[in-house]
Design a protein around this motif. Structure first.
Motif, PDB file in Angstrom:
ATOM      1  N   GLY A 182     -18.208 -43.475 -13.057  1.00 39.81           N
ATOM      2  CA  GLY A 182     -19.440 -44.250 -12.981  1.00 39.81           C
ATOM      3  C   GLY A 182     -20.352 -43.881 -11.820  1.00 39.81           C
ATOM      4  O   GLY A 182     -21.539 -43.559 -12.026  1.00 39.81           O
ATOM      5  N   PRO A 183     -19.842 -43.907 -10.574  1.00 38.73           N
ATOM      6  CA  PRO A 183     -20.731 -43.602  -9.445  1.00 38.73           C
ATOM      7  C   PRO A 183     -21.222 -42.147  -9.422  1.00 38.73           C
ATOM      8  O   PRO A 183     -22.177 -41.839  -8.722  1.00 38.73           O
ATOM      9  N   ARG A 184     -20.582 -41.253 -10.183  1.00 37.66           N
ATOM     10  CA  ARG A 184     -20.956 -39.845 -10.142  1.00 37.66           C
ATOM     11  C   ARG A 184     -21.744 -39.393 -11.368  1.00 37.66           C
ATOM     12  O   ARG A 184     -21.976 -38.191 -11.559  1.00 37.66           O
ATOM     13  N   MET A 185     -22.152 -40.359 -12.220  1.00 36.54           N
ATOM     14  CA  MET A 185     -22.866 -39.996 -13.439  1.00 36.54           C
ATOM     15  C   MET A 185     -24.163 -39.223 -13.180  1.00 36.54           C
ATOM     16  O   MET A 185     -24.506 -38.301 -13.936  1.00 36.54           O
ATOM     17  N   PRO A 186     -24.950 -39.536 -12.140  1.00 35.60           N
ATOM     18  CA  PRO A 186     -26.149 -38.717 -11.906  1.00 35.60           C
ATOM     19  C   PRO A 186     -25.826 -37.234 -11.720  1.00 35.60           C
ATOM     20  O   PRO A 186     -26.544 -36.365 -12.239  1.00 35.60           O
ATOM     21  N   SER A 187     -24.755 -36.928 -10.997  1.00 31.17           N
ATOM     22  CA  SER A 187     -24.375 -35.527 -10.781  1.00 31.17           C
ATOM     23  C   SER A 187     -23.872 -34.887 -12.067  1.00 31.17           C
ATOM     24  O   SER A 187     -24.180 -33.723 -12.357  1.00 31.17           O
ATOM     25  N   ILE A 188     -23.073 -35.638 -12.849  1.00 31.13           N
ATOM     26  CA  ILE A 188     -22.573 -35.116 -14.119  1.00 31.13           C
ATOM     27  C   ILE A 188     -23.747 -34.832 -15.062  1.00 31.13           C
ATOM     28  O   ILE A 188     -23.806 -33.784 -15.716  1.00 31.13           O
ATOM     29  N   ARG A 189     -24.689 -35.767 -15.123  1.00 29.96           N
ATOM     30  CA  ARG A 189     -25.856 -35.584 -15.991  1.00 29.96           C
ATOM     31  C   ARG A 189     -26.639 -34.345 -15.581  1.00 29.96           C
ATOM     32  O   ARG A 189     -27.083 -33.560 -16.441  1.00 29.96           O
ATOM     33  N   ALA A 190     -26.798 -34.122 -14.282  1.00 30.04           N
ATOM     34  CA  ALA A 190     -27.550 -32.960 -13.811  1.00 30.04           C
ATOM     35  C   ALA A 190     -26.833 -31.662 -14.160  1.00 30.04           C
ATOM     36  O   ALA A 190     -27.460 -30.684 -14.592  1.00 30.04           O
ATOM     37  N   ASP A 191     -25.514 -31.622 -13.973  1.00 30.90           N
ATOM     38  CA  ASP A 191     -24.757 -30.399 -14.260  1.00 30.90           C
ATOM     39  C   ASP A 191     -24.746 -30.067 -15.751  1.00 30.90           C
ATOM     40  O   ASP A 191     -24.663 -28.890 -16.126  1.00 30.90           O
ATOM     41  N   LEU A 192     -24.810 -31.083 -16.593  1.00 30.30           N
ATOM     42  CA  LEU A 192     -24.824 -30.841 -18.037  1.00 30.30           C
ATOM     43  C   LEU A 192     -26.238 -30.629 -18.568  1.00 30.30           C
ATOM     44  O   LEU A 192     -26.412 -30.252 -19.734  1.00 30.30           O
ATOM     45  N   GLY A 193     -27.250 -30.894 -17.748  1.00 29.66           N
ATOM     46  CA  GLY A 193     -28.625 -30.689 -18.159  1.00 29.66           C
ATOM     47  C   GLY A 193     -29.073 -31.638 -19.255  1.00 29.66           C
ATOM     48  O   GLY A 193     -29.833 -31.248 -20.155  1.00 29.66           O
ATOM     49  N   LEU A 194     -28.634 -32.898 -19.199  1.00 29.77           N
ATOM     50  CA  LEU A 194     -28.936 -33.870 -20.240  1.00 29.77           C
ATOM     51  C   LEU A 194     -29.838 -34.969 -19.706  1.00 29.77           C
ATOM     52  O   LEU A 194     -29.908 -35.202 -18.494  1.00 29.77           O
ATOM     53  N   ASP A 195     -30.507 -35.671 -20.625  1.00 31.91           N
ATOM     54  CA  ASP A 195     -31.225 -36.881 -20.259  1.00 31.91           C
ATOM     55  C   ASP A 195     -30.306 -38.082 -20.492  1.00 31.91           C
ATOM     56  O   ASP A 195     -29.128 -37.931 -20.834  1.00 31.91           O
TER      57      ASP A 195
END
Length: 370
Positions: free
Chosen positions: A5-18
């Motif tokens: 949960g707290p790391r979702m912004p980083s995961i989203r950025a690495d996957l290149g998703l909205d």
């Protein structure tokens, strides 16, 4: 469950998703959890409680590690989605297994212990979210955090599993019915009024808990115009309040019974949500948060206990009510978000008030079987 949960912004950025894309990836947890819930009874019968719980926690550790590899190292959307599905399968199966085992221990000891056991889950959520926030603060890449937590989970369960009961209290006989008959028996559970009423209780409290996890901070910040720091502090109070209620709830249940405990806590939860939705002052909103936490604290553990001792094949019975709770916890918050688009976030929380009132009315279904 508090790992990503707290790391979702980083995961989203690495996957290149909205946000929509990451929502689809996270749906793997929901799909995997539902499949795990369905498969849990068969796995429990096949492996026995100790081996099944240990295996599912190893699978959860593997899922956490796979997310680290898929998102942080490979940047693969498909690999990460599959990893979330594996993690969800382990979580869904484990939820049934550990509650069936906990209910068996509770019956053997003769005291109400399930709320205390679920307090461990609440405390783990607080600690896990705190670790994630700390790792983000010190700028530790999430893939190393996830791999480290996967190792901790695997080592921890290897040690702890030695102290779990080797078999369930009601051991499955060698001549148990064929798989087809057991599946039919599980499906019949959905036709039993008592299990469905227990599910109604869990529907309200799990929607209340899931909505707090997803929307409480935003409701404090946007609905009540408080700062981010105040919103985060209020969420921390909610998590601590729920944990404390579960720690001290067992003796209360032994004194007044499951039914009165559910009616008392859901009534307090309704009152707390009224304070939270309608309150103007910070102190009144804070009281509302505390009562909200108490209101959703006991329904899930007591519902699991009630389902497990409501008849034969406790794993299948727990699976039925756990499925209802999962739907509420995972699918309910998006419903609140959808309602907030038309009515505002605070007014969308009236849905929880209504379902807690339904749970109050259905509390008699948790009465201990004679």
């Amino acid at each position: 469950m508090a790992t990503w949960g707290p790391r979702m912004p980083s995961i989203r950025a690495d996957l290149g998703l909205d946000n929509a894309g990451i929502g689809i990836v996270l749906s793997g947890v929901t799909v995997g959890s539902i499949v795990g819930l369905v498969a849990s009874s068969a796995l429990l019968s096949w492996l026995g409680s100790r081996a099944a719980i240990r295996t599912m926690l190893w699978l959860i550790a593997a899922g956490v590690a796979a997310i680290a590899v898929g998102a942080g190292l490979l940047h693969s959307v498909i690999f990460t989605a599959v990893a979330f599905a594996i993690l969800g399968f382990g979580i869904g199966s484990l939820d049934v297994m550990i509650n069936v085992d906990g209910a068996a221990v509770e019956r053997a000891i003769g005291k109400t212990l399930m709320p205390l056991m679920h307090a461990g889950w609440s405390a783990g959520a607080v600690v896990g979210a705190g670790l994630g926030a700390l790792c983000a603060l010190v700028d530790l890449d999430y893939q190393w955090q996830f791999l480290g937590e996967a190792v901790i989970i695997a080592i921890g369960i290897t040690i702890a599993a030695r102290y779990l009961p080797a078999r369930l209290a009601d051991d499955v006989p060698d001549d148990r019915p064929p798989l087809k008959d057991r599946v039919i028996g599980w499906l019949k559970g959905w036709t039993q009024l008592r299990l469905l009423l227990i599910g109604l209780v869990m529907l309200g409290v799990e929607l209340g808990e899931g909505s707090a996890n997803n929307w409480l901070t935003l409701a404090v910040r946007d609905g009540h115009d408080k700062t981010d720091a105040v919103a985060a502090a209020f969420f921390t109070v909610f998590a601590i309040g729920e944990t404390a209620a579960r720690v001290f709830g067992g003796p209360l249940v032994d004194r007044i019974g499951r039914v009165m405990t559910i009616r008392l806590t859901t009534a307090l939860g309704i009152l707390g949500l009224l304070f939270f939705i309608l309150g103007d002052h910070a102190w009144l909103i804070l009281i509302g948060v505390v009562l909200w936490a108490v209101g959703v604290s006991m329904g899930f553990p007591l519902g699991m206990s009630a389902a497990a001792d409501s008849g034969p094949n406790p794993a299948a019975r727990v699976s039925v009510v756990a499925s209802i709770g999962y739907v509420a916890n995972l699918a309910g918050p998006p419903v609140v978000g959808f309602l907030s688009r038309s009515f505002g976030l605070l007014d969308a929380l009236w849905l929880i008030v209504i379902l807690l009132a339904v749970g109050f009315a259905a509390a008699g279904s948790l009465r201990t079987a004679r």
